[in-house]
Write an enzyme that holds these catalytic residues in place. Structure first.
Site, PDB file in Angstrom:
ATOM      1  N   ARG A 112       0.833  -1.200   0.000  1.00  0.00           N
ATOM      2  CA  ARG A 112       0.000   0.000   0.000  1.00  0.00           C
ATOM      3  C   ARG A 112       0.862   1.241   0.000  1.00  0.00           C
ATOM      4  O   ARG A 112       2.003   1.211   0.454  1.00  0.00           O
ATOM      5  CB  ARG A 112      -0.844   0.041   1.286  1.00  0.00           C
ATOM      6  CG  ARG A 112      -1.663  -1.187   1.488  1.00  0.00           C
ATOM      7  CD  ARG A 112      -2.287  -1.131   2.881  1.00  0.00           C
ATOM      8  NE  ARG A 112      -2.849  -2.418   3.225  1.00  0.00           N
ATOM      9  CZ  ARG A 112      -3.375  -2.717   4.402  1.00  0.00           C
ATOM     10  NH1 ARG A 112      -3.402  -1.798   5.360  1.00  0.00           N
ATOM     11  NH2 ARG A 112      -3.877  -3.904   4.626  1.00  0.00           N
TER      12      ARG A 112
ATOM     13  N   TYR B  57      12.432   3.698  -1.514  1.00  0.00           N
ATOM     14  CA  TYR B  57      11.581   4.879  -1.395  1.00  0.00           C
ATOM     15  C   TYR B  57      12.459   6.131  -1.439  1.00  0.00           C
ATOM     16  O   TYR B  57      13.596   6.114  -0.979  1.00  0.00           O
ATOM     17  CB  TYR B  57      10.837   4.882  -0.044  1.00  0.00           C
ATOM     18  CG  TYR B  57       9.630   3.994   0.003  1.00  0.00           C
ATOM     19  CD1 TYR B  57       8.375   4.473  -0.356  1.00  0.00           C
ATOM     20  CD2 TYR B  57       9.738   2.669   0.431  1.00  0.00           C
ATOM     21  CE1 TYR B  57       7.250   3.661  -0.294  1.00  0.00           C
ATOM     22  CE2 TYR B  57       8.613   1.844   0.494  1.00  0.00           C
ATOM     23  CZ  TYR B  57       7.368   2.352   0.132  1.00  0.00           C
ATOM     24  OH  TYR B  57       6.261   1.546   0.186  1.00  0.00           O
TER      25      TYR B  57
ATOM     26  N   ARG C 109       8.455   7.868   6.798  1.00  0.00           N
ATOM     27  CA  ARG C 109       8.096   9.240   7.160  1.00  0.00           C
ATOM     28  C   ARG C 109       8.496   9.572   8.592  1.00  0.00           C
ATOM     29  O   ARG C 109       8.854  10.721   8.901  1.00  0.00           O
ATOM     30  CB  ARG C 109       6.588   9.464   6.950  1.00  0.00           C
ATOM     31  CG  ARG C 109       6.226   9.476   5.449  1.00  0.00           C
ATOM     32  CD  ARG C 109       4.743   9.302   5.201  1.00  0.00           C
ATOM     33  NE  ARG C 109       3.968  10.305   5.896  1.00  0.00           N
ATOM     34  CZ  ARG C 109       2.630  10.292   5.962  1.00  0.00           C
ATOM     35  NH1 ARG C 109       1.936   9.329   5.368  1.00  0.00           N
ATOM     36  NH2 ARG C 109       2.015  11.238   6.618  1.00  0.00           N
TER      37      ARG C 109
ATOM     38  N   ASP D 203       0.044   5.436   1.249  1.00  0.00           N
ATOM     39  CA  ASP D 203      -0.968   6.283   1.895  1.00  0.00           C
ATOM     40  C   ASP D 203      -1.486   7.377   0.959  1.00  0.00           C
ATOM     41  O   ASP D 203      -0.885   7.648  -0.073  1.00  0.00           O
ATOM     42  CB  ASP D 203      -0.348   6.971   3.120  1.00  0.00           C
ATOM     43  CG  ASP D 203      -0.417   6.085   4.339  1.00  0.00           C
ATOM     44  OD1 ASP D 203      -1.135   5.068   4.299  1.00  0.00           O
ATOM     45  OD2 ASP D 203       0.260   6.407   5.324  1.00  0.00           O
TER      46      ASP D 203
END
Lengths: 256, 256
Positions: free
Chosen positions: B53, B113, B202, B55
């Site tokens: 997933r 990422y 994050r 966000d």
């Protein structure tokens, strides 16, 4: 009253253009709300006068407006106060106290617009609102040669959208730069003129793209300018690629 | 049935994340609609399985998913068919017929990422959805030193959001690169690992920003990892700066 000139950027993606319209989110409305909030909501409301309109989806790097307000704030305080109220898709880059004869529209000498064309094979999801997409090869030599015929004072009747309310279609184009941005895989057009008619840049860009991709002869600008007939230049490039880069006021008379 | 692996980019700004949720526009839903349209709406519907997933507001440069479809199309035809149906904020970059034991989630070896931090004085209207904004000076040497303590296998309980449903919080981080992009005035973080927990990147980025701006000591990563306590790392950097760059499947077994 104190007159402030503001220079500001906006991402046009989520605005229904510059000019106030009922029930629409426009740049002018959002600015007017912020200025009237700072002025503690006087009656009548304080208007905000822009250098000119931009259409829905068109962006600005340095748009200019002015307004009159009964309070004196330092330039920096005015800039901060406005930015603290405004949404994040509009940014005040500069606020300046100016003479009361400065007028964002009437004092403008000339304007520069940029048009960005992405040359990728597909629409890049991250650029869909910030460029036009044109995947066919573009011959910059041809486009530059054709663009020279736009330079100078011309009747641009063939290059204005039907909605225009201008009294005269005569405008002067001072400069057209066409560059390839290899890093971004884009072709970038910069136009400077004493003013542009409704959709003029977007119609000129579409016309130059037709020339650059050899769908039109290189000398077609001359012929179509002379025709003074809107049906000759059929296409309008999309709003997403267009940026108001700057508004030039010659020697600004600033105080403060 | 034919299994296709798709590699795709999306601008996460207008998606409520990857995973299907009722009455929300999600990446999974939009893809599933397109695949089922190509398959002529079979019953039951064909599911689309993503590598994982993302966000709401998180972007992807090369996300991966797979699906099974009763028709054979060439890779290029599948890519074109999907792109012709999909909205412009999602782009299929590659479609490949793969063996039926390929699984977008279970076959993934590791993921990379990226996190982009804009260092401008103000939020840039054109970057508000594509970067985080952090105006304070950042010491890259301090952040790189601190980041080394994330490398290797660790229990990341202190760096996972409370909504996580992972059975284990042990993950391996292989690599963290931190660079300054002078042209864009950004600091860019690249993380590669065998998988990341909910909001882990994050939370790690927010922690490194605290170290880079000297709000935390450089050796605080070690202490907080050891504490295994989410309340130690208080901040989560915004979704807008995060990009899924790639999913690595080792030696892909592809057919066609």
């Amino acid at each position: 009253m104190y007159r402030y000139k503001i220079t500001f950027a906006y991402d046009g993606s989520n605005f229904s253009g510059f000019q106030i319209q009922p029930h629409k989110r426009t740049v002018e409305q959002v600015l007017k709300n912020a200025v009237n909030k700072i002025a503690k909501h006087p009656t009548p409301e304080i208007p905000v006068i822009g250098s000119g309109r931009t259409d829905a989806g068109v962006h600005a790097l340095n748009q200019v407006a002015h307004f009159d307000i009964p309070y004196h704030l330092s330039n920096e305080s005015m800039r901060k106060a406005l930015n603290s109220i405004l949404p994040l898709d509009i940014l005040i880059k500069k606020a300046e106290l100016v003479d009361s004869d400065f007028h964002a529209r009437y004092s403008a000498h000339n304007k520069t617009y940029r048009y960005r064309v992405d040359q990728g094979e597909f629409v890049n999801p991250f650029k869909r609102n910030y460029t036009a997409h044109f995947k066919y090869p573009l011959d910059l030599t041809l486009m530059r040669k054709a663009a020279k015929n736009f330079i100078g004072e011309h009747d641009f009747t063939s290059f204005v959208a039907s909605g225009s309310q201008a009294k005269s279609n005569v405008r002067t184009v001072y400069k057209i730069d066409i560059k390839r941005d290899k890093l971004r895989n884009e072709v970038v057009f910069d136009f400077t003129g004493n003013g542009f008619l409704y959709n003029q840049i977007r119609i000129m860009v579409a016309f130059l793209l037709e020339i650059g991709s050899k769908q039109r002869p290189v000398d077609d600008v001359k012929r179509v300018l002379a025709a003074k007939d809107r049906t000759q230049a059929r296409m309008t490039a999309p709003a997403s690629g267009l940026y108001l880069v700057s508004v030039d006021y010659g020697n600004d008379r600033e105080s403060d």
